[in-house]
Design an enzyme around this catalytic site. Structure first.
Site, mmCIF file in Angstrom:
data_model
loop_
_atom_site.group_PDB
_atom_site.id
_atom_site.type_symbol
_atom_site.label_atom_id
_atom_site.label_comp_id
_atom_site.label_asym_id
_atom_site.label_seq_id
_atom_site.Cartn_x
_atom_site.Cartn_y
_atom_site.Cartn_z
ATOM 1 N N ASN A 15 0.835 -1.216 0.000
ATOM 2 C CA ASN A 15 0.000 0.000 0.000
ATOM 3 C C ASN A 15 0.860 1.253 0.000
ATOM 4 O O ASN A 15 0.650 2.178 -0.790
ATOM 5 C CB ASN A 15 -0.884 0.038 1.251
ATOM 6 C CG ASN A 15 -1.939 -1.040 1.227
ATOM 7 O OD1 ASN A 15 -2.528 -1.311 0.184
ATOM 8 N ND2 ASN A 15 -2.156 -1.670 2.366
ATOM 9 N N VAL A 16 1.813 1.310 0.911
ATOM 10 C CA VAL A 16 2.629 2.518 1.077
ATOM 11 C C VAL A 16 3.779 2.533 0.064
ATOM 12 O O VAL A 16 4.005 3.527 -0.632
ATOM 13 C CB VAL A 16 3.169 2.620 2.524
ATOM 14 C CG1 VAL A 16 4.026 3.878 2.694
ATOM 15 C CG2 VAL A 16 2.028 2.622 3.533
ATOM 16 N N VAL A 133 3.443 7.511 12.990
ATOM 17 C CA VAL A 133 2.365 8.002 13.862
ATOM 18 C C VAL A 133 1.467 8.943 13.073
ATOM 19 O O VAL A 133 1.932 9.962 12.556
ATOM 20 C CB VAL A 133 2.932 8.740 15.102
ATOM 21 C CG1 VAL A 133 1.797 9.195 16.007
ATOM 22 C CG2 VAL A 133 3.898 7.855 15.874
ATOM 23 N N ILE A 137 -0.140 13.089 8.762
ATOM 24 C CA ILE A 137 -0.142 14.315 9.576
ATOM 25 C C ILE A 137 1.277 14.646 10.050
ATOM 26 O O ILE A 137 1.917 13.827 10.703
ATOM 27 C CB ILE A 137 -1.057 14.160 10.816
ATOM 28 C CG1 ILE A 137 -2.459 13.707 10.388
ATOM 29 C CG2 ILE A 137 -1.123 15.458 11.602
ATOM 30 C CD1 ILE A 137 -3.374 13.372 11.553
ATOM 31 N N GLY A 188 -13.167 -1.600 3.997
ATOM 32 C CA GLY A 188 -11.703 -1.679 3.942
ATOM 33 C C GLY A 188 -11.004 -0.870 5.019
ATOM 34 O O GLY A 188 -9.781 -0.733 5.013
ATOM 35 N N GLU A 191 -9.052 -4.427 9.141
ATOM 36 C CA GLU A 191 -8.462 -5.633 8.557
ATOM 37 C C GLU A 191 -9.287 -6.851 8.957
ATOM 38 O O GLU A 191 -10.093 -6.779 9.891
ATOM 39 C CB GLU A 191 -7.023 -5.782 9.050
ATOM 40 C CG GLU A 191 -6.121 -4.706 8.471
ATOM 41 C CD GLU A 191 -4.693 -4.826 8.956
ATOM 42 O OE1 GLU A 191 -4.280 -5.944 9.290
ATOM 43 O OE2 GLU A 191 -4.015 -3.787 8.985
ATOM 44 N N ASP A 202 -2.180 -0.874 18.349
ATOM 45 C CA ASP A 202 -1.634 0.072 17.375
ATOM 46 C C ASP A 202 -1.522 1.471 18.006
ATOM 47 O O ASP A 202 -0.467 2.118 17.915
ATOM 48 C CB ASP A 202 -2.574 0.097 16.153
ATOM 49 C CG ASP A 202 -2.208 1.155 15.152
ATOM 50 O OD1 ASP A 202 -1.362 0.875 14.281
ATOM 51 O OD2 ASP A 202 -2.773 2.267 15.204
ATOM 52 N N LYS A 206 1.888 3.966 19.085
ATOM 53 C CA LYS A 206 2.007 5.378 18.719
ATOM 54 C C LYS A 206 2.140 6.260 19.968
ATOM 55 O O LYS A 206 2.894 7.235 19.970
ATOM 56 C CB LYS A 206 0.803 5.789 17.880
ATOM 57 C CG LYS A 206 0.790 5.087 16.515
ATOM 58 C CD LYS A 206 -0.557 5.215 15.835
ATOM 59 C CE LYS A 206 -0.551 4.536 14.468
ATOM 60 N NZ LYS A 206 -1.895 4.416 13.886
ATOM 61 N N GLY A 305 -3.607 5.146 4.791
ATOM 62 C CA GLY A 305 -3.826 5.135 3.336
ATOM 63 C C GLY A 305 -2.490 5.223 2.622
ATOM 64 O O GLY A 305 -1.546 5.850 3.125
HETATM 65 P P1 NAP Z 1 1.596 -3.977 2.880
HETATM 66 O O1 NAP Z 1 0.633 -3.416 1.910
HETATM 67 O O2 NAP Z 1 1.277 -5.266 3.529
HETATM 68 O O3 NAP Z 1 3.011 -4.069 2.153
HETATM 69 C C1 NAP Z 1 4.099 -4.746 2.712
HETATM 70 C C2 NAP Z 1 5.149 -4.915 1.652
HETATM 71 O O4 NAP Z 1 6.281 -5.550 2.222
HETATM 72 C C3 NAP Z 1 4.711 -5.792 0.467
HETATM 73 O O5 NAP Z 1 5.165 -5.247 -0.731
HETATM 74 C C4 NAP Z 1 5.397 -7.123 0.753
HETATM 75 O O6 NAP Z 1 5.730 -7.830 -0.430
HETATM 76 C C5 NAP Z 1 6.664 -6.660 1.408
HETATM 77 N N1 NAP Z 1 7.250 -7.667 2.261
HETATM 78 C C6 NAP Z 1 6.691 -8.357 3.268
HETATM 79 N N2 NAP Z 1 7.585 -9.177 3.836
HETATM 80 C C7 NAP Z 1 8.731 -9.009 3.156
HETATM 81 C C8 NAP Z 1 10.030 -9.571 3.256
HETATM 82 N N3 NAP Z 1 10.289 -10.492 4.177
HETATM 83 N N4 NAP Z 1 10.989 -9.144 2.410
HETATM 84 C C9 NAP Z 1 10.722 -8.204 1.476
HETATM 85 N N5 NAP Z 1 9.506 -7.630 1.334
HETATM 86 C C10 NAP Z 1 8.539 -8.025 2.173
HETATM 87 O O7 NAP Z 1 1.870 -2.939 4.070
HETATM 88 P P2 NAP Z 1 1.620 -1.363 4.056
HETATM 89 O O8 NAP Z 1 0.189 -1.086 4.358
HETATM 90 O O9 NAP Z 1 2.214 -0.781 2.845
HETATM 91 O O10 NAP Z 1 2.427 -0.906 5.360
HETATM 92 C C11 NAP Z 1 3.833 -0.802 5.329
HETATM 93 C C12 NAP Z 1 4.303 -0.113 6.604
HETATM 94 O O11 NAP Z 1 3.722 1.168 6.684
HETATM 95 C C13 NAP Z 1 3.939 -0.821 7.914
HETATM 96 O O12 NAP Z 1 4.975 -0.647 8.852
HETATM 97 C C14 NAP Z 1 2.724 -0.068 8.376
HETATM 98 O O13 NAP Z 1 2.527 -0.120 9.775
HETATM 99 C C15 NAP Z 1 3.075 1.331 7.940
HETATM 100 N N6 NAP Z 1 1.937 2.213 7.766
HETATM 101 C C16 NAP Z 1 0.965 1.865 6.899
HETATM 102 C C17 NAP Z 1 -0.139 2.694 6.750
HETATM 103 C C18 NAP Z 1 -1.238 2.339 5.791
HETATM 104 O O14 NAP Z 1 -2.216 3.095 5.701
HETATM 105 N N7 NAP Z 1 -1.135 1.265 5.047
HETATM 106 C C19 NAP Z 1 -0.221 3.884 7.507
HETATM 107 C C20 NAP Z 1 0.824 4.226 8.370
HETATM 108 C C21 NAP Z 1 1.907 3.376 8.489
HETATM 109 P P3 NAP Z 1 4.585 -8.380 -1.430
HETATM 110 O O15 NAP Z 1 4.041 -7.141 -2.095
HETATM 111 O O16 NAP Z 1 5.321 -9.239 -2.348
HETATM 112 O O17 NAP Z 1 3.590 -9.067 -0.558
#
Ligand code: NAP
Length: 435
Positions: A15-16, A133, A137, A188, A191, A202, A206, A305
């Protein structure tokens, strides 16, 4: 402008990460102008290499994240994998091989922030994590840099969008917890396993990060008192409404009145509808900061997001790259205050307690005596009689709102109330904040 690019390794392209890659490409010229050198995406580590990733050159994709961070020519590693391992080891390895790190990983920073900061410091590199966090923002940098000359006393925030969405639905539609959670899942916002959000894990991570930065001290995840919001009922909202309040899951970090200690806690609380945090709707986040000289500040926006979170990651990336070009580092961990973290029992706040009692003379006096014996002063009492179906005894519900008291005194009061013959049960107990 320097023509030799700064090399960026992206760990994670979900996602990010996918939004970070997209913005790095679409705004490459602007980013280069702001940094003073172009950025080059040098590699993208993922788990599933065959997945199509729009806008990302397939030649950059690798499943060997370790080899990527060990290359030796990487200037900045952006970690957006999440979780503790392998993220922790990859970040440590990145520092050992001379890279600075930008991360969005609240769980890891809350657990291992001090060790990772120390590792960055040993190599003269940066560790930035604005996105960890409250998503988009700007909050950690204002606390760390803009308010560096002030004295922060309190940080109160809605830092989890999922729970805010659920509570907002319960408030505005009268839905119960499960119904509101189902809607959040369908849209969505929640989770499939919502435990980390609804049980407050969570938000607690923070809160630990916020308290550490705000008070220049170390607050471990275990130091944060945590209560989830799964027990909040439609009846609680009805009670809150009668007091012109709503209910929010709050992260509250406070410096004690004597300045000698701090507390950090996450729990549902009633707040007056007139409080700015009460108007934070749906999945938005907001954080209220109270400091000595600036007074009250409010930070508001999308707390999650892909694109909003990538905005914060890219802000960090630009800052870290500027530091690299200037052969400088930004602020590291500031924990010089070394303040102890007090237990929840020491927290002083107000309470709303709803009791099921027998409806007969003297009950109110009995209940009031228990409060007085524990040094808890009552602000208001509301009594409502009712004849429960199938129960010939007359019952009443008694809603007590207290003045400020310590959590320990309140817990003692509730325990003693439970032993009274005339008290059939404690229907709910909720803290009242924001007055
Ligand atoms: P995500 O959509 O689950 O993406 C995780 C990514 O990491 C995927 O591309 C996955 O690969 C890859 N990955 C997982 N295990 C791996 C490994 N062992 N080696 C290499 N790559 C690996 O997660 P996300 O929502 O983007 O979140 C990422 C971070 O941002 C987290 O720390 C989360 O807490 C933080 N965050 C997210 C949000 C949000 O709104 N999503 C907001 C604030 C902070 P594949 O694509 O191949 O599965």
């Amino acid at each position: 402008m320097r023509t030799r690019p700064l090399k960026v390794a992206l760990l994670g392209c979900g996602n990010v990460g996918s939004e970070v890659a997209r913005i790095m490409t679409t705004h490459a010229d602007d980013l280069a102008a702001r940094i003073g050198a172009p950025l080059e995406l040098a590699g993208v580590a993922v788990r599933r290499p065959s997945r199509v990733r729009e806008g990302v050159d397939p030649a950059l994709i690798t499943t060997d994240a370790t080899a990527l961070v060990k290359r030796g020519d990487i200037d900045v590693v952006v970690e957006v994998i999440g979780g503790i391992e392998p993220a922790r080891t990859l970040i440590a390895t990145a520092f050992e091989h001379g890279a600075s790190v930008v991360s969005a990983n609240k769980a890891l920073i809350a657990q291992d922030g001090p060790a990772l900061h120390a590792a960055a410091g040993r190599q003269g590199r940066d560790l930035y994590y604005e996105a960890a966090v409250a998503g988009a923002i700007p909050l950690l940098r204002p606390l760390r840099e803009s308010l560096a000359g002030d004295h922060v006393n309190r940080v109160v925030g809605i830092v989890n969008g999922t729970t805010n969405f659920i509570l907002d639905k319960m408030d505005t539609t009268g839905a119960g917890y499960q119904e509101a959670l189902d809607e959040a899942t369908a849209l969505g916002y929640a989770e499939a396993d919502p435990t980390a959000d609804v049980e407050g894990f969570d938000a607690a991570a923070k809160a630990a990060i916020l308290a550490g930065i705000a008070f220049h001290t170390r607050v471990r995840l275990d130091d944060v008192y945590r209560e989830g919001m799964t027990e909040v009922t439609a009846a609680d909202f009805a009670s809150a409404r009668e007091m012109a309040c709503t209910i929010k899951l709050l992260a509250i970090c406070e410096r004690a009145a004597d300045g000698g200690s701090v507390t950090a806690r996450v729990h549902p609380a009633m707040i007056p509808r007139s409080h700015p945090l009460a108007s934070v709707r749906e999945a938005y986040n907001a954080v209220f900061v109270e400091s000595e000289a600036a007074g009250q500040l409010m930070f508001y926006g999308p707390g999650a997001g892909g694109a909003p979170t990538a905005s914060a990651v890219l802000g960090d990336l630009v800052a870290v790259c500027r530091n690299r070009l200037g052969e400088a580092t930004g602020p590291g961990e500031s924990a010089y205050s070394m303040l102890p973290v007090s237990p929840m029992g020491d927290v002083v706040t107000r309470y709303h307690i709803s009791l099921d009692v027998a409806d007969k003379p003297g009950v109110l006096a009995q209940v009031a005596t228990v409060f007085a014996e524990h040094g808890v002063s009552i602000d208001t009492v509301r009594q409502q009689s009712r004849q429960d179906e199938g129960d010939r005894a007359c019952q009443a519900s008694l809603v007590v709102v207290t003045h400020r008291a310590s959590d320990a005194a309140l817990t003692g009061t509730v325990e003693a109330l439970r032993t009274l013959d005339t008290v059939r049960g404690v229907a709910s107990m909720m803290r009242v904040e924001g007055e």
